[in-house]
Design a protein around this motif. Structure first.
Motif, PDB file in Angstrom:
ATOM      1  N   GLU A 199       0.829  -1.213   0.000  1.00  0.00           N
ATOM      2  CA  GLU A 199       0.000   0.000   0.000  1.00  0.00           C
ATOM      3  C   GLU A 199       0.865   1.264   0.000  1.00  0.00           C
ATOM      4  O   GLU A 199       1.922   1.291   0.618  1.00  0.00           O
ATOM      5  CB  GLU A 199      -0.855  -0.054   1.270  1.00  0.00           C
ATOM      6  CG  GLU A 199      -1.851   1.040   1.423  1.00  0.00           C
ATOM      7  CD  GLU A 199      -2.555   0.918   2.783  1.00  0.00           C
ATOM      8  OE1 GLU A 199      -3.238  -0.097   3.010  1.00  0.00           O
ATOM      9  OE2 GLU A 199      -2.365   1.817   3.619  1.00  0.00           O
ATOM     10  N   SER A 207      -7.363   6.557  -4.765  1.00  0.00           N
ATOM     11  CA  SER A 207      -7.540   5.235  -4.187  1.00  0.00           C
ATOM     12  C   SER A 207      -8.996   4.794  -4.214  1.00  0.00           C
ATOM     13  O   SER A 207      -9.305   3.627  -4.476  1.00  0.00           O
ATOM     14  CB  SER A 207      -7.032   5.261  -2.745  1.00  0.00           C
ATOM     15  OG  SER A 207      -7.076   3.990  -2.208  1.00  0.00           O
ATOM     16  N   ALA A 230      -5.425  -2.670  -2.402  1.00  0.00           N
ATOM     17  CA  ALA A 230      -4.367  -1.646  -2.400  1.00  0.00           C
ATOM     18  C   ALA A 230      -3.008  -2.262  -2.084  1.00  0.00           C
ATOM     19  O   ALA A 230      -1.993  -1.916  -2.693  1.00  0.00           O
ATOM     20  CB  ALA A 230      -4.714  -0.547  -1.392  1.00  0.00           C
TER      21      ALA A 230
END
Ligand code: 48F
Length: 264
Positions: A199, A207, A230
């Motif tokens: 991430e 995102s 992610a």
């Protein structure tokens, strides 16, 4: 009657043993195992259970909601945008509009409770205190066929205790920032070329859309939703806005439904 001869203590234990065993016999093989009772996992579970699939969520804590409960910096409100109003209505979650920010605001506690209730009412089973520590795999082609389970209490104790198994047509990594199932698969399943990019720092707008777009199948039998997406694809974090978690859960449910129907 035999019952009259048994003490209440015996009857409590017998009722729990018998009914637990019944559930576990039924759970030896399921359609979908969701790992993690956070927002994405519970959303996915509701929509899959509603379509008639046998769905179980294993959650290592003794609570629902994953990262919802902490709100934003322990404040009890979280936000979503207008893309998830339909999902909130389907789960009967109340919200109010913050006109200045063009966002919707809700209580973290209500979202946790209603996502759990929605998944359970749709027919999904949620079992707490269980840690998914590994997966079942098969070869030619490589595919994931279930999970390996241990009591969280045993994991915490450090004792060596052999686990048990649940076979599953689809396994969903909904474990959040740590992407625990994907990490196990990357490390331990032979012949899989899976690299977790990790991430990235905060960029909420980017995102929020990329997590949903990248939600889906990772390998035959293995799917990813929520913040695990992610972690897998190196996407930014978004903070206490939860639209993409709900949309990702719904999207993974649609993808699994399509795949399971195609392979039936
Ligand atoms: O972290 P979590 O809420 O995952 P999510 O659905 O949502 C992320 C958001 O809460 C938030 C965010 C977005 O705004 O950044 O953080 O992606 O829930 C993951 C759940 O999985 C459980 C964990 O306890 C939590 O409740 N979990 C993690 N690993 C395991 C697990 C495991 N190996 N076995 C069982 N449960």
């Amino acid at each position: 009657m035999v019952t009259a001869l048994r003490s209440l203590e015996e009857r409590i234990s017998r009722a729990i043993w018998r009914n637990t065993a019944r559930d576990w016999l039924d759970l030896a093989k399921v359609d979908v195992t969701v790992v993690g009772a956070g927002p994405s996992g519970m959303t996915a579970a509701k929509y899959l259970a509603e379509r008639g699939f046998k769905v179980v969520i294993f959650e290592r804590r003794l609570s629902f909601g994953g990262g919802i409960g902490g709100g934003g910096m322990l404040l009890h409100k979280i936000v979503v945008d207008d893309r998830v109003i339909q999902i909130l209505d389907e789960f009967k979650v109340k919200y109010s509009r913050d006109d200045e920010e063009n966002l919707y605001v809700l209580d973290a506690s209500e979202l946790m409770a209603k996502l759990a209730a929605g998944a359970i009412d749709a027919g999904a089973k949620i079992i707490h205190g269980l840690h998914v520590e590994d997966v079942i795999y098969r070869e030619n082609p490589v595919r994931i066929e279930g999970v390996v389970l241990q009591w969280s209490a045993v994991v915490l104790s450090g004792l060596h205790v052999d686990p048990l198994f649940v076979r599953s047509r689809a396994v969903v990594d909904a474990t959040g920032h740590d992407a625990e199932v994907l990490r196990v698969v990357a490390k331990k399943v032979p012949g899989v070329n899976l690299v977790l990019a990790g991430e990235k720092a905060a960029y909420s707008e980017k995102s929020e859309s990329l997590v949903v777009e990248n939600t889906g199948r990772v390998l035959p039998g293995l799917y990813v939703t929520g913040m695990s997406v992610a972690a897998l694809y190196g996407l930014p974090r978004m903070g206490p806005i939860f639209s993409s978690m709900l949309l990702s859960g719904k999207r993974v449910a649609e993808i699994i439904e399509r795949d399971l129907k195609a392979s039936a």
